[in-house]
Design an enzyme around this catalytic site. Structure first.
Site, PDB file in Angstrom:
ATOM      1  N   ASP A 152     -34.941 -11.811 -12.998  1.00  9.55           N
ATOM      2  CA  ASP A 152     -35.649 -11.725 -11.716  1.00  9.55           C
ATOM      3  C   ASP A 152     -35.841 -10.257 -11.333  1.00  9.55           C
ATOM      4  O   ASP A 152     -36.186  -9.940 -10.198  1.00  9.55           O
ATOM      5  CB  ASP A 152     -34.927 -12.508 -10.609  1.00  9.55           C
ATOM      6  CG  ASP A 152     -33.515 -12.012 -10.345  1.00  9.55           C
ATOM      7  OD1 ASP A 152     -33.119 -10.960 -10.888  1.00  9.55           O
ATOM      8  OD2 ASP A 152     -32.791 -12.681  -9.574  1.00  9.55           O
ATOM      9  N   ARG A 204     -23.627  -7.573  -7.462  1.00  6.49           N
ATOM     10  CA  ARG A 204     -23.913  -8.555  -6.395  1.00  6.49           C
ATOM     11  C   ARG A 204     -23.709  -9.965  -6.945  1.00  6.49           C
ATOM     12  O   ARG A 204     -23.106 -10.830  -6.290  1.00  6.49           O
ATOM     13  CB  ARG A 204     -25.366  -8.388  -5.911  1.00  6.49           C
ATOM     14  CG  ARG A 204     -25.812  -9.504  -4.964  1.00  6.49           C
ATOM     15  CD  ARG A 204     -27.309  -9.460  -4.716  1.00  6.49           C
ATOM     16  NE  ARG A 204     -27.709  -8.401  -3.809  1.00  6.49           N
ATOM     17  CZ  ARG A 204     -27.696  -8.484  -2.473  1.00  6.49           C
ATOM     18  NH1 ARG A 204     -27.282  -9.588  -1.878  1.00  6.49           N
ATOM     19  NH2 ARG A 204     -28.089  -7.476  -1.732  1.00  6.49           N
ATOM     20  N   LEU A 210     -30.041 -11.039 -13.382  1.00  7.64           N
ATOM     21  CA  LEU A 210     -30.243 -11.805 -12.150  1.00  7.64           C
ATOM     22  C   LEU A 210     -29.597 -11.038 -11.003  1.00  7.64           C
ATOM     23  O   LEU A 210     -28.403 -10.745 -11.071  1.00  7.64           O
ATOM     24  CB  LEU A 210     -29.505 -13.139 -12.347  1.00  7.64           C
ATOM     25  CG  LEU A 210     -29.926 -14.363 -11.560  1.00  7.64           C
ATOM     26  CD1 LEU A 210     -31.351 -14.765 -11.923  1.00  7.64           C
ATOM     27  CD2 LEU A 210     -28.982 -15.527 -11.895  1.00  7.64           C
ATOM     28  N   HIS A 211     -30.366 -10.717  -9.969  1.00  6.40           N
ATOM     29  CA  HIS A 211     -29.717 -10.075  -8.819  1.00  6.40           C
ATOM     30  C   HIS A 211     -30.476 -10.225  -7.512  1.00  6.40           C
ATOM     31  O   HIS A 211     -30.033  -9.727  -6.484  1.00  6.40           O
ATOM     32  CB  HIS A 211     -29.462  -8.583  -9.089  1.00  6.40           C
ATOM     33  CG  HIS A 211     -30.719  -7.758  -9.148  1.00  6.40           C
ATOM     34  ND1 HIS A 211     -31.430  -7.587 -10.303  1.00  6.40           N
ATOM     35  CD2 HIS A 211     -31.393  -7.074  -8.197  1.00  6.40           C
ATOM     36  CE1 HIS A 211     -32.481  -6.828 -10.059  1.00  6.40           C
ATOM     37  NE2 HIS A 211     -32.492  -6.506  -8.787  1.00  6.40           N
ATOM     38  N   ARG A 212     -31.619 -10.895  -7.524  1.00  3.41           N
ATOM     39  CA  ARG A 212     -32.363 -11.026  -6.258  1.00  3.41           C
ATOM     40  C   ARG A 212     -31.550 -11.869  -5.280  1.00  3.41           C
ATOM     41  O   ARG A 212     -31.074 -12.964  -5.641  1.00  3.41           O
ATOM     42  CB  ARG A 212     -33.716 -11.711  -6.478  1.00  3.41           C
ATOM     43  CG  ARG A 212     -34.669 -10.969  -7.395  1.00  3.41           C
ATOM     44  CD  ARG A 212     -35.739 -10.197  -6.639  1.00  3.41           C
ATOM     45  NE  ARG A 212     -35.367  -8.865  -6.287  1.00  3.41           N
ATOM     46  CZ  ARG A 212     -35.513  -7.773  -7.058  1.00  3.41           C
ATOM     47  NH1 ARG A 212     -36.008  -7.847  -8.261  1.00  3.41           N
ATOM     48  NH2 ARG A 212     -35.152  -6.583  -6.605  1.00  3.41           N
TER      49      ARG A 212
END
Ligand code: UD1
Ligand code: UDP
Length: 378
Positions: free
Chosen positions: A285, A241, A206-208
C-alpha cells in the site's frame, strides 16, 4: 549564491532528497544547500540506514520531532523549523512528497516570505480521508515552484488553479536514486540473508493507517496473505506502525503460524531494492513502491481503492486491487501462474530528474518562469 534548505523527515524522503543534494553540490559557487532532518522517523531502520545507503551527509540540523498525533507532529515540526529558518534565512526551502514534515516546513517558510519548491507535486488520490492527500493539496497551494513527476500532476495542478508558470515537469527523482543504487543493491545478499530465491517469493509492505489501524481491516488483509503464502512465500519487512498494530490487535500469534510468511524488520534501501527487483510480485500500500516496481518491471498489487500515481497503472506494472479478499488472492495467484502485468517506464523516469530540477534553480536569476526555463533547457 542561492541558499537552500533541503527537508527530510520520513523514510520516503531520503531517496528523493539525496539526488537533489548531490546535484546541487556540483555547483558550489552557485548553491549553498543545507540539510534539515525533522526526525519524524528516527529508528535506525527507518532513518539512519538510509543515510549510509544513499551516502547522505549527517544533517546540518536535526529537529528531533519524533512521533505524535498529526497535530502534535505537525505543530512541533513547525515550531522547531521556524527557528531554523530565522537563524539561517535560506532563499528557498525544498520539500518532497506528502508527509507531515512536508506541509509543516512549507507552511513555516511561506509565512516568513521564504520561497517553497515542492518536489513530487500534483499527485492526487482524490481521497481526503488519506492524511497525505491533505498534505499534498495544501503544500502545492502554497509552493512557488512545483516540480511534477508525471504529466497527470501538471493537469491536477492546473485544474486547481495553480498557474502554469509555477509548474515544471521534471520526471521522477525517486527513480534517480533507484537507478544510481540498483547496481550497488545487486551486491547485497538480502535474498540469502532471508533465505529466498530469485522470482520465487512475493514482497509485502503495509503501513497505511486505513489498512493497519483497524483490527478487522488488518485481519482481512492477513487472511489474504495466509492464502497466498500457501502458494508463494511472502517476505514482509514490517513497518513499525504495522508491527505495533499487529501486537495491539493480538494478531502476532496468527502471523507466526504462517510458515510461508517471513516477517522481518524494515530493511535498508539497497537491500530493499534487491528484494524488490528479484521478487515475483509485490503486494503493497506504499506510494513509492508502486513506482519502483514499474521501473523494475515487477507486477505490483496495490492494496488500496485509489492511487495518487495513476501512471503506474496506466503505463506501468501496477494493478489497483482494492481490499476485497477474493480479488487480492485471485490476482496474486494469476501472477504466480505466470500472468504478471507487463508495462513500460513512464516519461521522465530516466534518472535525470534532479539534474533538471537543479537546472531550473540555476536559471532562476535569468527567468522566474518555470515554463520558459523548461523550454530553454530543451
Ligand atoms: C509516515 C507518513 C506516510 C508515509 C510513511 C512512510 C505522514 C502523515 N505519514 O507514516 O505518508 O507513507 O511515513 O513510511 O506523514 N514509528 C517508530 N519508529 C520510527 C517512526 C515511526 O516506531 O522511526 C512508529 C511510531 O509508533 C509512530 C508510528 O510508527 O507513532 C507512525 O509514524 P508516523 O511518522 O506518524 O507515520 P507513518 O505511519 O510512519
Ligand atoms: N523501503 C525500504 N525498506 C523497506 C520498505 C521500503 O528501503 O523496508 C523504501 C522503498 O524502496 C521506497 C521507500 O522506502 O524507496 C518507500 O517508502 P514507504 O513505503 O515507507 O513510504 P511511501 O512511499 O508509502 O510514502
Amino acid at each position: 549564491m542561492l541558499k537552500l534548505a533541503l527537508v527530510v523527515g520520513a523514510r520516503p524522503n531520503f531517496m528523493k532528497i539525496a539526488p537533489i543534494l548531490s546535484e546541487l553540490n556540483r555547483y558550489p559557487e552557485e548553491f549553498e544547500p543545507f540539510l534539515v532532518h525533522t526526525g519524524q522517523h528516527y529508528d535506525t531502520k527507518m532513518s539512519g540506514v538510509f543515510f549510509d545507503d544513499l551516502g547522505l551527509p549527517t544533517p546540518d540540523v536535526f529537529l528531533g520531532v519524533g512521533s505524535g498525533s498529526h497535530a502534535v507532529q505537525t505543530a512541533q515540526t513547525m515550531i522547531a523549523f521556524e527557528k531554523v529558518l530565522l537563524e539561517h534565512r535560506p532563499d528557498w526551502i525544498v520539500v518532497v512528497g506528502d508527509v507531515n514534515s512536508t506541509i509543516a516546513c512549507a507552511l513555516d517558510a511561506v509565512k516568513l516570505g521564504i520561497k517553497v519548491a515542492h518536489v513530487e507535486a500534483g499527485l492526487r488520490s482524490r481521497d481526503r480521508f488519506m492524511p497525505e492527500e491533505i498534505n499534498r493539496i495544501l503544500t502545492d497551494s502554497i509552493s512557488d515552484l512545483l516540480f511534477t513527476s508525471s504529466r497527470d500532476g501538471d493537469a491536477n495542478l492546473l485544474a486547481e488553479g495553480i498557474t502554469q508558470e509555477k509548474i515544471c515537469f521534471v520526471g521522477n527523482v525517486m527513480i534517480d536514486s533507484l537507478r544510481r543504487f540498483d547496481n550497488y543493491a545487486s551486491q547485497t545478499n538480502a535474498l540469502d540473508a532471508i533465505g529466498v530465491s530469485v522470482a520465487e517469493y512475493g514482497l509485502v509492505t503495509l503501513h497505511r493507517p486505513s489498512n493497519v489501524d483497524h483490527p478487522q481491516q488488518l485481519a482481512s488483509i492477513l487472511n489474504t496473505f495466509e492464502r497466498v503464502q500457501k502458494r508463494v512465500c511472502l517476505v514482509f519487512p514490517v513497518h513499525p506502525r504495522t508491527r505495533k498494530m499487529m501486537i495491539d490487535f493480538e494478531l502476532m500469534e496468527r502471523v507466526d503460524r504462517m510458515t510461508g510468511l517471513m516477517l522481518v524488520d524494515p530493511v535498508g534501501y539497497k537491500d530493499f531494492l534487491q528484494l524488490e527487483r528479484n521478487s515475483l510480485m509485490v503486494l503493497t500500500d506504499s506510494g513509492g513502491i508502486q513506482e519502483e516496481t514499474t521501473v523494475f518491471g515487477v507486477p505490483c498489487l496495490t492494496l488500496r481503492e485509489n492511487t495518487e500515481r495513476p501512471v503506474t497503472v496506466e503505463v506501468g506494472t501496477n494493478t489497483l486491487v482494492g481490499l476485497d479478499e477474493e480479488r487480492i488472492v485471485a490476482e496474486a495467484l494469476h501472477i504466480a501462474n505466470g500472468h504478471g502485468k507487463k508495462g513500460q517506464i513512464p516519461e521522465g523516469w530516466d534518472g535525470r530528474a534532479a539534474e533538471r530540477i537543479v537546472q531550473v534553480f540555476r536559471n532562476l536569476s535569468r527567468s522566474p518562469n518555470c515554463q520558459q526555463l523548461t523550454a530553454a533547457r530543451g
